[in-house]
Each structure stands twice: as structure tokens, then as C-alpha cells.
Design an enzyme around this catalytic site. Structure first.
Site, PDB file in Angstrom:
ATOM      1  N   LYS A 126       0.924  -0.984  -0.117  1.00 25.11           N
ATOM      2  CA  LYS A 126       0.066   0.063   0.008  1.00 25.11           C
ATOM      3  C   LYS A 126       0.975   1.172   0.039  1.00 25.11           C
ATOM      4  CE  LYS A 126      -4.540   0.600   0.266  1.00 25.11           C
ATOM      5  NZ  LYS A 126      -5.602  -0.291  -0.215  1.00 25.11           N
ATOM      6  N   ASP A 166      -7.270   4.277  -4.578  1.00 23.38           N
ATOM      7  CA  ASP A 166      -7.463   4.190  -3.389  1.00 23.38           C
ATOM      8  C   ASP A 166      -8.394   5.295  -3.099  1.00 23.38           C
ATOM      9  OD1 ASP A 166      -7.985   1.943  -0.935  1.00 23.38           O
ATOM     10  OD2 ASP A 166      -7.626   3.859   0.009  1.00 23.38           O
TER      11      ASP A 166
HETATM   12  N1  GLU Z   1      -7.142  -0.082  -2.898  1.00 24.43           N
HETATM   13  C1  GLU Z   1      -7.930  -1.194  -3.251  1.00 24.43           C
HETATM   14  C2  GLU Z   1      -8.087  -2.032  -1.998  1.00 24.43           C
HETATM   15  O1  GLU Z   1      -8.227  -1.881  -0.794  1.00 24.43           O
HETATM   16  C3  GLU Z   1      -7.653  -1.944  -4.441  1.00 24.43           C
HETATM   17  C4  GLU Z   1      -6.263  -2.187  -4.551  1.00 24.43           C
HETATM   18  C5  GLU Z   1      -5.518  -2.747  -6.028  1.00 24.43           C
HETATM   19  O2  GLU Z   1      -6.647  -2.814  -6.999  1.00 24.43           O
HETATM   20  O3  GLU Z   1      -4.553  -3.069  -6.152  1.00 24.43           O
HETATM   21  O4  GLU Z   1      -8.028  -3.385  -2.148  1.00 24.43           O
END
Ligand code: GLU
Length: 447
Positions: A126, A166
Site C-alpha cells: 500500500k 484508493d
Molecule cells: N485500494 C483497493 C483495495 O483496498 C484496490 C487495490 C488494488 O486494486 O490494487 O483493495
């Protein structure tokens, strides 16, 4: 058992005590995974959970950029590369003033379990920045994204780490980030997901998190011979996840009566139908306005300032805004008003008191790492299409998404069902997510 969990948390606190959200996410996992580890001899003496809570790598960096007034601004950029045992690091980027190490570590930690649950080969990561996109011009957003990528590009790659969106990072930001990555590396690759359709994106990716959250609610209801049809639904948030959760719930015959943002929530007793949702999408995605404007357009609805929707009556609650938006007292209010299904579209929207209240009441409660996995799962499908240099149709992607959500539901039942048939989806998701990653880590030795 409690003393083993407490002892583990004490050690975690010594290193991470100043990171409350991260501690919270670890505590929730420890409560179910430590008893499982104790019951399984292959994990004994491996210190496996301790290895999983320590990020493989953390990068922080300066992001300097120039605003429209010519002022030089400085933000902090981050990428947490949490775990790569089962695939390249994968997870979104969040641009929001609340972003800090604790928030990103909790998100990266949850992502490891979530990505494992999707059955696709993705590790967890992340990243993001404390940059606030609110009120910024498109040019400011572009300059910020370009500056952010001039450092991030050296840490990522299609086989190393694949970021996505996100909160605060949508199609516009992914475009600017991708443009700069391509320029720096001189490579057209699937290094980011959530891309535009004409340049490597996947159909259904924008819809996937919200749709998946509702598919998961539908699967839980099916175990009781029930469905979303005719249900009254509270949705929080009004961004990407909330919008498509509203769309799918409505398509399945439910009535969504609330949406919210940081200033308050709207309540529409007649339901937010397709036409009203189209208005919300234009308001939030194009005009970048506030949800309170909804009541000007639809005067029979009302707006409650500074509150979340959880004290309204419903059958189903879909928290789709942000972490810790649903507290213990909100959970009690939901339960008292007859809510019996909670499917989380956001990451860790319920605090630990709320989680325990839902589990004690034995309602159908799905933690985000299971119910919102449809987004990253479809990112995984975008990566596959990029590698194949092919595009699947809407129907193909949606079918795969439904299959994945069903598989996650089955995995939760496998590890979470007790002898009376009650399914603890928190336990099920944590253990199922853990097993795949832990087994890969054991096979790969102490690295
Ligand atoms: N931010 C999204 C999540 O919390 C998607 C992450 C992604 O697609 O890599 O899963």
C-alpha cells in the site's frame, strides 16, 4: 489463549505502539489466527505471524511540487511493501491528509490477507501521500502525481510491485502516474491497475469493489435462503465504492436510502434509484461537489450534518467510506434497529467494539478483507489481460469477479463455520488468507 494473544500484542506494541490503526488491524487478525496456529503443528516454532507483521520494505520520500500560485509545496510519499510470498506486491495508493505510516501499514497488512483470499498470485502493499486533492486544479493534481512518480518508479514494476487507486486516487490520477512512469522507464507495461480502457485497463474495474461487496452480501443471504431483493440498505460514502455498491444493490431489487461524505449524510426514503445515482456520479466525479447538494436536487430527501447514517433503520449496512467510520455504539444502534447483514466495502470501517458487537449478535457480518476484495481481484484480472495483451469482455470479467467472490465466501465458510452452522466470517477470512501466505513463506525459508 487470551494470554498468548496478549503476549503477542505486547511485543507488537513495543515496536509499533505509536501506530493505532496498524495495532487494531493486527489485533483483529491475532484474535483468530493465533488460536489456529496453536492448533496446527506445522506452524509451531516458526514465528510466522511475527514475520508477517513486519513489512518487507518501507519507502518514504519527499514529494515537492509547485501549485497554481507558484508556491512550492512539500508532501510525504510512501510505499509499504508488506509481503511478496505469493506474488508481486499489490495494493492501492491513497492521497488524503490523514495518510501516515499507521494508516498505510494497516492497509498493507489487510491487503496481504485480502489478496491471498482472491486466489490470484498477488502479494500485499500500500502507499500514498498526505497530499489533499480536495480543491486542487487538474494541473496541480498532474504536477503532484508526476513528482510522486519520479521517486516511486524506481521501487515498482509489473513483476515487483503494482500500485492502483484508493481514496483520492482514481482514473485521473492513475493516468498522470502512468504517463510519468512510461516516460521515465520507456516501457508500456502493466505497472499500475485501474488504467483507462484504451490504454490497458479492464472493463468492470471501476465497478468491481462496490459490485463485489454486494455480491458478497448476496452470498451471505443465500446461506439463509434469502436475497437482497426488497431489503432496505444503508450505504456510507459517496465515492467509487459507494456508488457501485448502490448501483448493484438497486439492480438486485434492494432500496438504498443513504449516502454520505465527511460533512454528513443524506437520507432518501424513496430510494436512490438509477437516475438519482447518475446525478450523484456527475456531482462527485465530474463537479467534485458535496453530497449535501443532493437535497437541493431531490427536496424530499434530507441531509444530516456531521453524522454517519448508522442510526437509521435498515436490513443491510454497507460501510463504504473509510476506516473506523462505524463505532461500537453505531453497531448497537444498527442491531437494535434490526440490521442483520453488514458487508464492508471500505477497509476496516468497523472498530474492534463494533466487530465484537456484530460477532456476538451472530449476524451476517463480512470484514472488508473478504467483502471488498473484488476491487483488487479485478486488478489481478487487469494484470492477466496486460500480460496476455488481450482484453476480456464485460461479461467475461464480471463472471470471473462473481466466481472469485463466491470462492472467498466458500473459503470463509471452510475456516469460519462452527458446529452449529454459524459462520464467523472474520475468523474464516483471516485463517484462509493466512494459510496460503504462511505456507508459501515456510516453503521459501527464512528470508
Ligand atoms: N485500494 C483497493 C483495495 O483496498 C484496490 C487495490 C488494488 O486494486 O490494487 O483493495
Amino acid at each position: 489463549m487470551k494470554s498468548k494473544i496478549d503476549a503477542f500484542m505486547k511485543e507488537i506494541e513495543a515496536r509499533n505502539g505509536l501506530e493505532p490503526e496498524f495495532m487494531q488491524a493486527v489485533q483483529e487478525v491475532a484474535e483468530t489466527v493465533i488460536p489456529y496456529i496453536i492448533s496446527q503443528e506445522i506452524y509451531h516454532g516458526k514465528n510466522i505471524l511475527m514475520r508477517m507483521v513486519e513489512p518487507e520494505r518501507v519507502v518514504t520520500f519527499r514529494v515537492a511540487w509547485v501549485d497554481d500560485q507558484g508556491e512550492i509545496c512539500v508532501n510525504r510519499g510512501y510505499r509499504i511493501q508488506m509481503n511478496s510470498a505469493i506474488g508481486p506486491y499489490k495494493g492501492g495508493l491513497r492521497f488524503h491528509p490523514t495518510v501516515n505510516m499507521s494508516i498505510l501499514k494497516f492497509l498493507a497488512f489487510e491487503q496481504v490477507f485480502k489478496n491471498s483470499l482472491t486466489t490470484l498470485p498477488m502479494g500485499g502493499g500500500k502507499g500514498g501521500s498526505d497530499f489533499d486533492p480536495k480543491g486542487k486544479s487538474d494541473n496541480e493534481i498532474m504536477r503532484f502525481c508526476q513528482s510522486f512518480m519520479t521517486e516511486l518508479y524506481r521501487h515498482i514494476g509489473p513483476n515487483t510491485d503494482v500500485p492502483a487507486g484508493d481514496i483520492g486516487v482514481g482514473g485521473r490520477e492513475i493516468g498522470f502516474l502512468y504517463g510519468m512512469y512510461k516516460r521515465l522507464k520507456n516501457e508500456f507495461t502493466g505497472v499500475l491497475t485501474g488504467k483507462g480502457i484504451s490504454w490497458g485497463g479492464s472493463l468492470i474495474r471501476p465497478e468491481a469493489t462496490g459490485y463485489g461487496t454486494v455480491y458478497f452480501a448476496e452470498s451471505m443471504l443465500k446461506t439463509k435462503g434469502d436475497s437482497m431483493k426488497g431489503k432496505t440498505v444503508l450505504v456510507s460514502g459517496s465515492g467509487n465504492v459507494a456508488q457501485y455498491a448502490t448501483e448493484k444493490a438497486t439492480q438486485l431489487g434492494a432500496k438504498v436510502v443513504t449516502l454520505s461524505d465527511s460533512s454528513g449524510y443524506i437520507y432518501d426514503a424513496d430510494g436512490i434509484d438509477a437516475e438519482k445515482l447518475a446525478y450523484v456520479m456527475e456531482l462527485k466525479n465530474v463537479k467534485r461537489g458535496r453530497i449535501s447538494e443532493y437535497v437541493k436536487q431531490y427536496p424530499s430527501a434530507n441531509f444530516t450534518k456531521g453524522k454517519t447514517p448508522w442510526h437509521e433503520k435498515c436490513d443491510v449496512a454497507l460501510p463504504c467510506a473509510t476506516q473506523n467510520e462505524l463505532l461500537g455504539e453505531d453497531a448497537k444502534a444498527l442491531l437494535a434497529n434490526g440490521c442483520f447483514v453488514v458487508s464492508e466495502g471500505a477497509n476496516m470501517p468497523s472498530d474492534l467494539d463494533a466487530v465484537h458487537a456484530f460477532l456476538d449478535a451472530k449476524i451476517l457480518y463480512a470484514p472488508g478483507k473478504a467483502s471488498n476484495a473484488g476491487g483488487v481481484a479485478t486488478s489481478g484480472l487487469e494484470m492477466s489481460q496486460n500480460s496476455l495483451r488481450m482484453n476480456w469482455t464485460r461479461e467475461e470479467v464480471d463472471t470471473k469477479l462473481r466466481e472469485i467472490m463466491n470462492n472467498i465466501h466458500d473459503a470463509c465458510i471452510k475456516y469460519g463455520q462452527d458446529e452449529n452452522g454459524y459462520v464467523d466470517y472474520v475468523k474464516g477470512a483471516n485463517i484462509a488468507g493466512f494459510v496460503k501466505v504462511a505456507d508459501a513463506m515456510l516453503a521459501q525459508g527464512v528470508v
